[in-house]
Design an enzyme around this catalytic site. Structure first.
Site, mmCIF file in Angstrom:
data_model
loop_
_atom_site.group_PDB
_atom_site.id
_atom_site.type_symbol
_atom_site.label_atom_id
_atom_site.label_comp_id
_atom_site.label_asym_id
_atom_site.label_seq_id
_atom_site.Cartn_x
_atom_site.Cartn_y
_atom_site.Cartn_z
ATOM 1 C CB CYS A 116 -0.858 -0.033 1.270
ATOM 2 S SG CYS A 116 -1.836 1.451 1.527
ATOM 3 C CB CYS A 150 -3.430 3.955 -5.325
ATOM 4 S SG CYS A 150 -4.682 3.032 -4.392
HETATM 5 N N1 DGL Z 1 -4.104 0.675 -1.888
HETATM 6 C C1 DGL Z 1 -3.707 1.808 -1.131
HETATM 7 C C2 DGL Z 1 -2.484 2.506 -1.738
HETATM 8 O O1 DGL Z 1 -1.721 1.889 -2.446
HETATM 9 C C3 DGL Z 1 -4.691 2.848 -0.719
HETATM 10 C C4 DGL Z 1 -6.141 2.685 -0.838
HETATM 11 C C5 DGL Z 1 -6.887 3.441 0.239
HETATM 12 O O2 DGL Z 1 -7.075 4.660 0.126
HETATM 13 O O3 DGL Z 1 -7.225 2.779 1.207
HETATM 14 O O4 DGL Z 1 -2.248 3.655 -1.474
#
Ligand code: DGL
Length: 279
Positions: free
Chosen positions: A79, A193
């Site tokens: 993430c 993301c």
């Molecule tokens: N998948 C997460 C990232 O790579 C973020 C998604 C969210 O906002 O929860 O930043």
């Protein structure tokens, strides 16, 4: 718990939800002998629109769980938002544990781009972070970055709400400006993301197939291999009999059904897969 020998212990992977599955997919290709334990923190998502303190405390709670309950030998923070908010603190709290994070692929984009104009789609949390500010500073003079916070997009992907996904992708790509190969046009789009790796088809249709879409799963998987090889000799599972034998264990802190259907949709898994609710 009894801790098994290093090389057979699992690798922990977490994200705010299903986005990190795009990283897990790359990890499984790069490290087919390894076991993985995946936590989708969808009961406390989205991370990208919450404050740093929330993301930090969730990152600590999940890492503690993975270390204490699964004796993980490495952690992948799948993430961008959690990496920006928490990776330094996690490394300080677990100095011996190899920890790999993910950040928007700006640097590779600067090498690839011909127009020098690079679009970056990411969460508000990532774009506002100190870590991202430093990344931009280090790349000063190498390109023009068009930054687009994408409120709501991770959540729409999480729920597989195709109408909202389409509408948000359309809005955000329009706001960013013109895509193309002429001077001043965006010719590389960084998906900052991990959720956005699952909407590349929609994005390519909107911006054009000739625009490079950059995500970070594969480099993260390679870096995980390197850390297991280098930092702790013998940490990489090299047993040929373990190849493809271990289906990951999945935990969700929220809607388990959403995680299960995302896994079925986006990962080709063999063997029995375990899904569990994590309180
Ligand atoms: N998948 C997460 C990232 O790579 C973020 C998604 C969210 O906002 O929860 O930043």
């Amino acid at each position: 718990m009894t801790v098994a020998p290093d090389s057979t212990r699992p690798i922990g992977v977490f994200d705010s939800g299903v986005g990190g599955l795009s990283v897990l997919r790359a990890l499984q290709v790069e490290l087919p002998q390894e076991r993985f334990v995946y936590v989708a923190d969808n009961g406390h998502a989205p991370y990208g629109e919450r404050d740093d303190a929330h993301v930090l405390s969730r990152s600590h709670a999940i890492t503690d769980f993975l270390v204490e309950e699964h004796g993980i030998k490495a952690l992948v923070v799948a993430c961008n938002t959690a990496t920006a908010a928490a990776i330094h603190a996690l490394r300080a709290a677990y100095p011996v544990l190899p920890i790999v994070g993910i950040e928007p692929a700006l640097k590779p984009a600067t090498s690839l781009s011909k127009t020098g104009v690079i679009g970056v789609m990411a969460t508000r949390g990532t774009l506002n972070s100190e870590k991202f500010r430093k990344l931009l500073e280090n790349l000063h003079g190498t390109g023009t970055f068009v930054l687009q916070p994408c409120d709501g997009l991770a959540d729409a992907i999480e729920r597989f709400d195709t109408v909202r996904i389409q509408a948000l992708c359309q809005d955000y790509t329009r706001t960013m400006g013109r895509f193309g190969s002429a001077s001043g046009e965006i010719d590389c789009l960084v998906l900052g993301c991990t959720h956005y790796a699952f909407v590349t088809t929609e994005l390519a249709t909107l911006v054009g197939n000739h625009i490079a879409l950059l995500e970070g799963g594969v480099p993260v998987a390679r870096q995980t291999r390197r850390l297991l090889e280098q930092a702790h000799p013998g940490m990489l599972n090299q047993d040929p009999l373990a190849m493809g034998q271990h289906a990951p264990i999945f935990y969700s802190t929220g809607n388990l059904n959403l995680l299960e259907s995302a896994v079925q949709r986006w990962l080709q898994l063999q063997g029995k897969t375990v899904f569990q609710k994590l309180e």
